[in-house]
Design an enzyme around this catalytic site. Structure first.
Site, PDB file in Angstrom:
ATOM      1  N   GLU A  77      43.331  54.799  28.734  1.00 44.56           N
ATOM      2  CA  GLU A  77      44.350  54.899  29.792  1.00 44.56           C
ATOM      3  C   GLU A  77      45.602  54.093  29.459  1.00 44.56           C
ATOM      4  O   GLU A  77      46.671  54.408  29.944  1.00 44.56           O
ATOM      5  CB  GLU A  77      43.778  54.485  31.164  1.00 44.56           C
ATOM      6  CG  GLU A  77      43.465  53.024  31.293  1.00 44.56           C
ATOM      7  CD  GLU A  77      42.894  52.643  32.663  1.00 44.56           C
ATOM      8  OE1 GLU A  77      42.132  53.416  33.239  1.00 44.56           O
ATOM      9  OE2 GLU A  77      43.222  51.541  33.131  1.00 44.56           O
ATOM     10  N   ASP A  93      33.774  51.470  35.088  1.00 42.90           N
ATOM     11  CA  ASP A  93      34.945  50.974  34.351  1.00 42.90           C
ATOM     12  C   ASP A  93      34.794  49.473  34.143  1.00 42.90           C
ATOM     13  O   ASP A  93      34.678  48.712  35.113  1.00 42.90           O
ATOM     14  CB  ASP A  93      36.210  51.278  35.178  1.00 42.90           C
ATOM     15  CG  ASP A  93      37.494  51.103  34.381  1.00 42.90           C
ATOM     16  OD1 ASP A  93      37.449  50.468  33.317  1.00 42.90           O
ATOM     17  OD2 ASP A  93      38.541  51.612  34.842  1.00 42.90           O
ATOM     18  N   TRP A 135      40.978  39.051  25.656  1.00 39.89           N
ATOM     19  CA  TRP A 135      40.733  40.311  24.930  1.00 39.89           C
ATOM     20  C   TRP A 135      41.756  41.351  25.265  1.00 39.89           C
ATOM     21  O   TRP A 135      41.986  41.688  26.348  1.00 39.89           O
ATOM     22  CB  TRP A 135      39.329  40.825  25.228  1.00 39.89           C
ATOM     23  CG  TRP A 135      38.344  40.029  24.471  1.00 39.89           C
ATOM     24  CD1 TRP A 135      37.538  39.064  24.996  1.00 39.89           C
ATOM     25  CD2 TRP A 135      38.089  40.057  23.074  1.00 39.89           C
ATOM     26  NE1 TRP A 135      36.795  38.500  24.019  1.00 39.89           N
ATOM     27  CE2 TRP A 135      37.107  39.088  22.803  1.00 39.89           C
ATOM     28  CE3 TRP A 135      38.605  40.808  22.016  1.00 39.89           C
ATOM     29  CZ2 TRP A 135      36.629  38.846  21.525  1.00 39.89           C
ATOM     30  CZ3 TRP A 135      38.116  40.573  20.753  1.00 39.89           C
ATOM     31  CH2 TRP A 135      37.138  39.599  20.503  1.00 39.89           C
ATOM     32  N   ARG A 193      32.945  57.262  40.201  1.00 31.53           N
ATOM     33  CA  ARG A 193      33.057  55.992  39.479  1.00 31.53           C
ATOM     34  C   ARG A 193      32.659  54.861  40.404  1.00 31.53           C
ATOM     35  O   ARG A 193      33.177  54.751  41.504  1.00 31.53           O
ATOM     36  CB  ARG A 193      34.498  55.775  39.006  1.00 31.53           C
ATOM     37  CG  ARG A 193      34.647  54.550  38.130  1.00 31.53           C
ATOM     38  CD  ARG A 193      36.096  54.199  37.876  1.00 31.53           C
ATOM     39  NE  ARG A 193      36.575  53.213  38.821  1.00 31.53           N
ATOM     40  CZ  ARG A 193      37.660  52.455  38.638  1.00 31.53           C
ATOM     41  NH1 ARG A 193      38.372  52.600  37.535  1.00 31.53           N
ATOM     42  NH2 ARG A 193      38.038  51.576  39.544  1.00 31.53           N
ATOM     43  N   TYR A 250      38.535  42.895  39.812  1.00 35.34           N
ATOM     44  CA  TYR A 250      39.622  43.852  39.625  1.00 35.34           C
ATOM     45  C   TYR A 250      39.201  45.245  40.107  1.00 35.34           C
ATOM     46  O   TYR A 250      38.133  45.744  39.759  1.00 35.34           O
ATOM     47  CB  TYR A 250      39.989  43.931  38.133  1.00 35.34           C
ATOM     48  CG  TYR A 250      41.144  44.861  37.849  1.00 35.34           C
ATOM     49  CD1 TYR A 250      42.451  44.405  37.932  1.00 35.34           C
ATOM     50  CD2 TYR A 250      40.925  46.187  37.512  1.00 35.34           C
ATOM     51  CE1 TYR A 250      43.519  45.250  37.690  1.00 35.34           C
ATOM     52  CE2 TYR A 250      41.983  47.041  37.274  1.00 35.34           C
ATOM     53  CZ  TYR A 250      43.276  46.567  37.363  1.00 35.34           C
ATOM     54  OH  TYR A 250      44.326  47.418  37.126  1.00 35.34           O
ATOM     55  N   HIS A 288      37.058  47.670  32.513  1.00 33.88           N
ATOM     56  CA  HIS A 288      38.414  47.102  32.500  1.00 33.88           C
ATOM     57  C   HIS A 288      38.605  46.079  31.380  1.00 33.88           C
ATOM     58  O   HIS A 288      39.165  44.996  31.607  1.00 33.88           O
ATOM     59  CB  HIS A 288      38.755  46.490  33.865  1.00 33.88           C
ATOM     60  CG  HIS A 288      38.972  47.526  34.934  1.00 33.88           C
ATOM     61  ND1 HIS A 288      38.146  47.684  36.024  1.00 33.88           N
ATOM     62  CD2 HIS A 288      39.914  48.480  35.066  1.00 33.88           C
ATOM     63  CE1 HIS A 288      38.574  48.681  36.778  1.00 33.88           C
ATOM     64  NE2 HIS A 288      39.642  49.188  36.210  1.00 33.88           N
ATOM     65  N   GLU A 290      33.587  52.996  30.713  1.00 38.29           N
ATOM     66  CA  GLU A 290      35.008  53.022  30.338  1.00 38.29           C
ATOM     67  C   GLU A 290      35.530  51.659  29.929  1.00 38.29           C
ATOM     68  O   GLU A 290      35.155  50.642  30.525  1.00 38.29           O
ATOM     69  CB  GLU A 290      35.793  53.549  31.549  1.00 38.29           C
ATOM     70  CG  GLU A 290      37.293  53.525  31.358  1.00 38.29           C
ATOM     71  CD  GLU A 290      38.038  53.875  32.644  1.00 38.29           C
ATOM     72  OE1 GLU A 290      37.428  54.446  33.569  1.00 38.29           O
ATOM     73  OE2 GLU A 290      39.238  53.564  32.713  1.00 38.29           O
ATOM     74  N   ARG A 306      41.023  59.031  27.285  1.00 35.97           N
ATOM     75  CA  ARG A 306      41.582  58.913  28.645  1.00 35.97           C
ATOM     76  C   ARG A 306      43.102  58.855  28.715  1.00 35.97           C
ATOM     77  O   ARG A 306      43.678  58.412  29.700  1.00 35.97           O
ATOM     78  CB  ARG A 306      40.987  57.667  29.311  1.00 35.97           C
ATOM     79  CG  ARG A 306      39.599  57.970  29.702  1.00 35.97           C
ATOM     80  CD  ARG A 306      38.965  57.134  30.728  1.00 35.97           C
ATOM     81  NE  ARG A 306      39.720  56.390  31.680  1.00 35.97           N
ATOM     82  CZ  ARG A 306      40.199  56.871  32.838  1.00 35.97           C
ATOM     83  NH1 ARG A 306      40.047  58.154  33.137  1.00 35.97           N
ATOM     84  NH2 ARG A 306      40.835  56.087  33.671  1.00 35.97           N
TER      85      ARG A 306
HETATM   86  C1  CS2 Z   1      41.748  52.014  36.445  1.00 34.64           C
HETATM   87  C2  CS2 Z   1      43.101  51.914  37.076  1.00 34.64           C
HETATM   88  O1  CS2 Z   1      41.642  54.207  37.251  1.00 34.64           O
HETATM   89  C3  CS2 Z   1      41.269  53.449  36.378  1.00 34.64           C
HETATM   90  O2  CS2 Z   1      40.488  53.750  35.502  1.00 34.64           O
HETATM   91  O3  CS2 Z   1      41.542  51.331  35.288  1.00 34.64           O
HETATM   92  O4  CS2 Z   1      42.884  51.390  38.337  1.00 34.64           O
HETATM   93  C4  CS2 Z   1      44.100  51.023  36.403  1.00 34.64           C
HETATM   94  O5  CS2 Z   1      43.652  49.725  36.350  1.00 34.64           O
HETATM   95  C5  CS2 Z   1      45.417  51.129  37.090  1.00 34.64           C
HETATM   96  O6  CS2 Z   1      45.804  52.466  37.119  1.00 34.64           O
HETATM   97  C6  CS2 Z   1      46.449  50.271  36.386  1.00 34.64           C
HETATM   98  O7  CS2 Z   1      47.722  50.677  36.677  1.00 34.64           O
HETATM   99 MG    MG Z   2      40.306  52.442  33.928  1.00 34.13          MG
END
Ligand code: CS2
Ligand code: MG
Length: 402
Positions: A262, A210, A402, A147, A159, A212, A236, A283
């Protein structure tokens, strides 16, 4: 097999982990992860004040009945706090059942469907050069899937991309810090990152990215389209998914595979996405989506539409979750991939584990149960420390909504 004791162990060997431990009348015990990043104590209270006292005297063998009892009992179903607590209980009970049967958990689930479990790890860099180096490092550890996240020129902090060589840890402050975000700068830059990586490493590596939840549907559609030449394994969380319909628009525009889930805790969170074939990978994780019991339901449902699993596995999911997840992954027929970020030695000092890593792939081990245990004495040396995840503002100060 009556439950005689049920307790919570909180420890912070570099980050907070919450572990449920359930003991039965014959001395057999099981453990489950109940860590919810940034909200750990809420889960602890939910467990200690409500869930665990109600388990004493129940038959530990009745996993399904206890799952339904904890899910339906409070009247207020679902939600991350309740479902993480339920997962901790559920995994501890599966651990006990498999230990009682003297079998590794995957055998109870139906036996293994594969020889080894493909995992992806993170390659994060503050700029393209650093990102290329991080990809090279992950490759040299044997990962076939990586990733990739990269700092964006003009944005101070992104982030999930640690600054100044620090370890990956998005929960980086006592109270939520604020980051700023520019969609325009991000969208203009990120395809260049993937162009560079493909140029350097060729077509074989599986690349993931990702977002996010930072984009609107049409922005995500554009990104998916522009990343098509680089053949991502997945993109993702392109948008937040409270409104599952938003994925329809992205799907109409791009063949880049989509992954989400997630932050989901219920099968209902993914229903529309799966049955309308709006995603390719789900996920949800053992710890945040109600344990092995609900994960099996989600995976079976997903298999009807060709959606495969790709469980969350960042470092805030404890080694206990990782152990249980690997048994699930070994069994689940529609497996896609498992996320893996190595826990630090300090984090691992509290847990012992049977699962093994070899050249980017995992096996869950043959120990009875899920094969992960907690050293309570070691855990007690690391008291809880509050840590929060950041929030995002646009460059004009608007809180990203969002
Ligand atoms: C992330 C994580 O691993 C991932 O895909 O999105 O870093 C996530 O932000 C953290 O686990 C949040 O607790
Ligand atoms: Mg993630």
């Amino acid at each position: 097999m009556k439950i005689t004791d049920a307790k919570v162990i909180v420890t912070c060997p570099g980050r907070n982990f919450v572990t449920v431990k359930i003991t039965t009348e014959d001395g057999l015990y099981g453990i489950g992860d109940a860590t919810l990043n940034g909200r750990e104590k809420s889960v602890v209270s939910y467990l200690e004040d409500y869930v665990l006292p109600a388990l004493i005297g129940r038959d530990a063998r009745r996993i399904e009945d206890i799952w339904q009892f904890v899910y339906r009992g409070p009247y207020w179903r679902r939600g991350p706090i309740g479902m993480t607590a339920l997962a901790g209980v559920d995994v501890a009970l599966w651990d006990i059942k498999a230990k009682a049967a003297n079998m590794p958990l995957y055998q109870l689930l139906g036996g293994r469907s594969r020889d080894r479990i493909m995992t992806y790890t993170h390659a994060n860099g503050e700029d393209i050069q650093a990102t290329l180096k991080a990809v090279e490092k992950a490759r040299s550890q044997g990962y076939d899937a990586i990733r990739v996240q990269c700092g964006i020129p003009g944005i101070d902090k992104i982030y999930g991309v640690p600054q100044g060589g620090k370890d990956y840890e998005p929960a980086d402050a006592d109270l939520p810090s604020e980051e700023s975000w520019s969609t325009h700068k991000y969208l203009n830059f990120i395809p260049r990152v993937f162009a560079e990586i493909r140029r350097e490493f060729g077509p074989d590596l599986h690349l993931l990215h990702d977002v996010h939840h930072r984009l609107t549907p049409i922005e995500a559609a554009r990104l998916g389209k522009e990343l098509e030449p680089y053949h991502l394994f997945w993109m993702e969380d392109p948008v937040a998914a409270e409104n599952q319909e938003m994925f329809r628009l992205i799907r109409q525009h791009t063949t880049t595979p989509l992954a989400v889930g997630e932050v989901f805790n219920s099968i209902h969170d993914c229903r529309e996405l799966i049955q309308n074939q709006l995603i390719d990978y789900i996920r949800t994780s053992v710890v945040h989506a109600g344990g092995i019991t609900q994960m099996r339901r989600i995976a079976d449902f997903a298999s009807l539409w060709g959606v495969r699993t790709g469980s969350h596995g960042a470092t805030d999911l404890s080694p206990v979750c990782m152990g249980a997840a690997l048994h699930f992954d070994y069994w689940v027929p529609n497996f896609g991939i498992q996320e893996h970020m190595a826990h630090s030695d300090k984090m691992e000092s509290v847990f012992t584990r049977a699962y093994r890593f070899e050249e980017g792939y995992f096996t869950p081990g043959e120990a009875p149960g899920h094969g992960v245990d907690i050293n309570e004495e070691e855990a007690a040396k690391h008291p809880y420390q509050r840590a929060s995840l950041p929030v995002n503002r646009l460059e004009d100060g608007t809180l990203w909504h969002w």
